[in-house]
Design a protein around this motif. Structure first.
Motif, mmCIF file in Angstrom:
data_model
loop_
_atom_site.group_PDB
_atom_site.id
_atom_site.type_symbol
_atom_site.label_atom_id
_atom_site.label_comp_id
_atom_site.label_asym_id
_atom_site.label_seq_id
_atom_site.Cartn_x
_atom_site.Cartn_y
_atom_site.Cartn_z
ATOM 1 N N ASP A 16 0.822 -1.208 0.000
ATOM 2 C CA ASP A 16 0.000 0.000 0.000
ATOM 3 C C ASP A 16 0.857 1.260 0.000
ATOM 4 O O ASP A 16 0.594 2.227 -0.721
ATOM 5 N N ALA A 20 1.352 4.929 -2.583
ATOM 6 C CA ALA A 20 1.347 6.310 -2.077
ATOM 7 C C ALA A 20 2.676 7.004 -2.329
ATOM 8 O O ALA A 20 2.723 8.181 -2.705
ATOM 9 N N THR A 205 0.766 12.868 1.061
ATOM 10 C CA THR A 205 -0.073 12.061 0.170
ATOM 11 C C THR A 205 -1.524 12.110 0.642
ATOM 12 O O THR A 205 -1.798 12.287 1.826
ATOM 13 N N ASP A 206 -2.425 11.945 -0.306
ATOM 14 C CA ASP A 206 -3.845 11.795 0.015
ATOM 15 C C ASP A 206 -4.252 10.332 0.077
ATOM 16 O O ASP A 206 -5.389 10.013 0.421
ATOM 17 N N HIS A 207 -3.333 9.452 -0.262
ATOM 18 C CA HIS A 207 -3.629 8.022 -0.295
ATOM 19 C C HIS A 207 -3.755 7.468 1.120
ATOM 20 O O HIS A 207 -2.934 7.758 1.986
ATOM 21 N N LYS A 208 -4.779 6.690 1.356
ATOM 22 C CA LYS A 208 -4.987 6.058 2.650
ATOM 23 C C LYS A 208 -4.589 4.580 2.573
ATOM 24 O O LYS A 208 -4.967 3.868 1.640
#
Length: 294
Positions: A16, A20, A205-208
């Protein structure tokens, strides 16, 4: 035998994170289109690392390959190793896009010698001239003595280790208390893992993160150095730094303009990273030997 839970969880977590990190401006992946560009981490290390041209090098825990490719640009004949298949996919894509001479292998650290077929053509251990490990690596490993054994297996006699990583004092510090104090609240020495659950990472980052569980360990400097000595390496450099290549304590650090960050208030009170270089001694039946790890 089933895979250890920590390995399964950390692989998924880093798969994950790789997504990101490739998209984050902090890793500066697009800047590698400039053939002269080097990562800030490798640029910092280069003054201590010396000339790597022609050295057969393995980069353990290479992640998305930005430091690996930077070392290739300095002339190293390099192979990056990482447990995350997604990270390695991105590393290979970056190498192909930039025509970098770097190979990549999917393997966790403890499986690296087998994955790289170390020692198949040598009678004194692995054939690498250099083992390189950069920031944010050792805390994901449960056993520092086993890591040192892997390093020794990978290196030829006379080959060297270069390691810069987060300082165990930093890892033992709680920087997110509501009263603003920096306090020692987490283990300094190698113990049972700290198990974290969070959907964030250390870059912009905006990624979760969807696989939110991760396992981490701290390793005291004495434990690390003793492990290297036990497995036949001699220290040639040990240096502690009051800087880190990321904002390790958010909101309380100043960026220095060279990719490094330092505590804004009294930076002399906390080491943030350290560098160790070591050389593998030739095998000998003579001399004092440290006992095996307990």
């Amino acid at each position: 035998m089933p895979e250890p839970a920590y390995l399964t969880a950390n692989r998924a977590n880093w798969d994950d994170r790789a997504v990101a990190h490739v998209a984050s401006p902090d890793y500066r992946v697009a800047d590698f289109d400039d053939p002269e560009f080097l990562s800030d981490v490798v640029r910092f290390d280069a003054q201590r690392l010396g000339d790597v041209r022609g050295l057969r090098t393995v980069h353990l825990q290479c992640h998305i390959g930005t430091d690996t490719i930077s070392l290739a640009r300095l002339g190293a004949k390099i192979t990056g190793v990482d447990l995350s298949p997604v990270s390695i996919d991105h590393a290979r894509e970056l190498a192909a896009r930039t025509s970098a001479q770097a190979d990549f292998v999917v393997a966790d650290v403890y499986s690296a010698p087998a994955a790289l077929d170390a020692g198949s053509d040598l009678d004194q251990g692995g054939g690498f001239d250099l083992v390189y490990t950069s920031i944010g690596a050792l805390c994901w490993l449960p056993d520092i003595d086993r890591w040192a054994q892997v390093v020794a297996e990978l290196l030829r006699p006379g080959g060297g280790l270069f390691l810069r990583d987060g300082h165990p004092m930093l890892h033992a510090t709680n920087e997110s208390r509501p009263d603003g104090l920096l306090t020692l609240e987490y283990p300094y020495f190698e113990t049972e893992p700290l198990i974290w659950d969070g959907d964030g990472t250390y870059v912009q980052t905006d990624h979760k993160i969807t696989h939110t569980t991760s396992y981490q360990w701290n390793h005291g400097l004495g434990e690390l150095i003793t492990a290297l000595l036990r497995h036949g390496l001699e220290l040639t450099l040990f240096e502690e730094h009051d800087t880190a290549p990321h904002e390790a304590i958010p909101g309380r650090m100043t960026q220095l303009g060279n990719g490094e960050w330092r505590l804004t208030d009294h930076p002399e009170r906390l080491p943030l990273t350290f560098t160790i270089a070591a050389t593998k001694r030739p095998r000998s039946g003579d001399g004092f030997r440290l006992p095996a790890a307990r």
